[in-house]
Design an enzyme around this catalytic site. Structure first.
Site, PDB file in Angstrom:
ATOM      1  CB  SER A 196      -0.960  -0.034   1.191  1.00  0.00           C
ATOM      2  OG  SER A 196      -1.954   0.951   1.084  1.00  0.00           O
ATOM      3  CG  ASP A 284      -7.004  -3.034  -2.980  1.00  0.00           C
ATOM      4  OD1 ASP A 284      -7.605  -2.246  -2.229  1.00  0.00           O
ATOM      5  OD2 ASP A 284      -5.775  -3.188  -2.947  1.00  0.00           O
ATOM      6  CG  HIS A 322      -5.707  -2.312   0.698  1.00  0.00           C
ATOM      7  ND1 HIS A 322      -5.138  -1.886  -0.478  1.00  0.00           N
ATOM      8  CD2 HIS A 322      -5.046  -1.656   1.700  1.00  0.00           C
ATOM      9  CE1 HIS A 322      -4.176  -1.009  -0.216  1.00  0.00           C
ATOM     10  NE2 HIS A 322      -4.104  -0.857   1.090  1.00  0.00           N
TER      11      HIS A 322
END
Length: 342
Positions: A196, A284, A322
């Site tokens: 991320s 995601d 995610h």
């Protein structure tokens, strides 16, 4: 004579008026709250760093970061001075095959173990939480069992690390950890693994090594990546209610640059030459898949050796979202196959 009023009529009218006044006050308050956020961000650009880094969210709140062995086997805690006045916390998880001999060993022994030819992952987590967050613990367990060393870094301002996060500071912390590991790694390969927000840190650090020192990190793995922080901010769920707001780009997105936050992975991958692996889940909901695909296409187009760039997507039915790609039992084998590790 005063006009006649039917019984019960006046109290009902007063009640409706009071209810209407309360409703108007509520709607006005909601409107003011809605409009004030982007305006405050523009007036005080430092506010947006709080939303980007979320380092004040120190979950899990009761974790003792000095005792990782309570959460992960064969793991020790250490601290590293990355520049004057900045000390960061790090967990070192040992390859699973060395677990038995690690019993009772101290940090010095763990440092020497970095030169045992097992590959070393410098793990660069996303925003919010600490190195003890549950999905990060799962990553340490999965990749440790796959015989990787993992150095999990809490950047400055996160966990028990000192200082305050900035893009430049996070990159500095990463490069300092790379230097520390490189001095102890012998013939062991070292790779950056970003998740991320950490994907931008990973490409920043890899590019700096290559351009400023002429050194290539052995590989970069990007989990749930984005092109740049402006694109990411324009698509994350928290900004959805503001995307149609007049001046959204000026008030919110432009404020990122005012606070020196860019995380330009799209520009970084164009100059990298090391093996590059992108991982993204189809469902995601934080960083949409199309940003990961766009980054892959940019890298694939720029790399001379196309075999060095690969993207793996995980189908929606797996429900990895995610944060949970590390829960896929096939992940270690997929990474090893890309890196040509037995």
């Amino acid at each position: 004579m005063p006009p006649c009023t039917l019984p019960g009529r006046l109290p009902g009218l007063r009640g409706r008026r009071a209810w209407c006044s309360w409703l108007r006050a509520l709607l006005l308050g909601l409107l003011l709250s809605y409009t004030s956020v982007p305006i405050l961000v523009r007036l005080f650009p430092a506010l947006i760093s709080k939303f980007v880094f979320l380092n004040f969210l120190t979950f899990p709140f009761l974790a003792d970061l000095r005792r990782p062995e309570l959460l992960v086997n064969n793991t020790v805690n250490l601290y590293l001075d990355t520049e004057p006045g900045i000390t960061v916390g790090i967990w070192h998880t040992l390859p699973g095959s060395r677990g038995a001999e690690a019993q009772g060993k101290d940090q010095h022994w763990y440092e020497e173990a970095l030169g045992d030819a097992h590959p070393i992952i410098i793990y660069l987590h996303g925003n919010g939480g600490t190195r003890a967050s549950s999905h990060r613990i799962q990553f340490l367990k999965a990749m440790g069992a796959a015989d990787f060393h993992i150095l999990a870094l809490d950047y400055r301002g996160y966990g028990d690390s000192s200082g305050h996060p900035t893009e430049e500071g996070l990159t500095t912390d990463t490069l300092a950890l790379y230097d520390w590991a490189k001095a102890r790694s012998g013939n062991s390969s070292i790779l950056f693994w970003g998740h991320s927000l950490g994907t931008g840190v990973a490409t920043n650090a890899a590019r700096k090594l290559q351009e400023e020192r002429g050194i290539q990190v052995d590989a970069v793995v990007l989990e749930s990546p984005y092109t740049n922080i402006r694109d990411a901010a324009a698509h994350i769920p928290v900004t959805k209610i503001y995307r149609q707001f007049p001046g959204f780009e000026y008030l919110v997105l432009d404020s990122l640059a005012l606070n020196n936050m860019f995380f330009r992975s799209d520009e970084n991958v164009k100059v990298l030459a090391c093996p590059l692996l992108l991982l993204h889940s189809e469902e995601d909901a934080v960083v949409p898949l199309h940003l990961g695909r766009k980054l892959f296409e940019m890298a694939h187009s720029a790399y001379k050796d196309k075999t060095k760039v690969k993207m793996i997507t995980f189908p929606e039915k797996l429900g990895l979202g995610h944060d949970y790609i590390a829960f896929n039992p096939e992940l270690p084998a997929l990474v090893k196959d890309f890196l040509n590790i037995k």
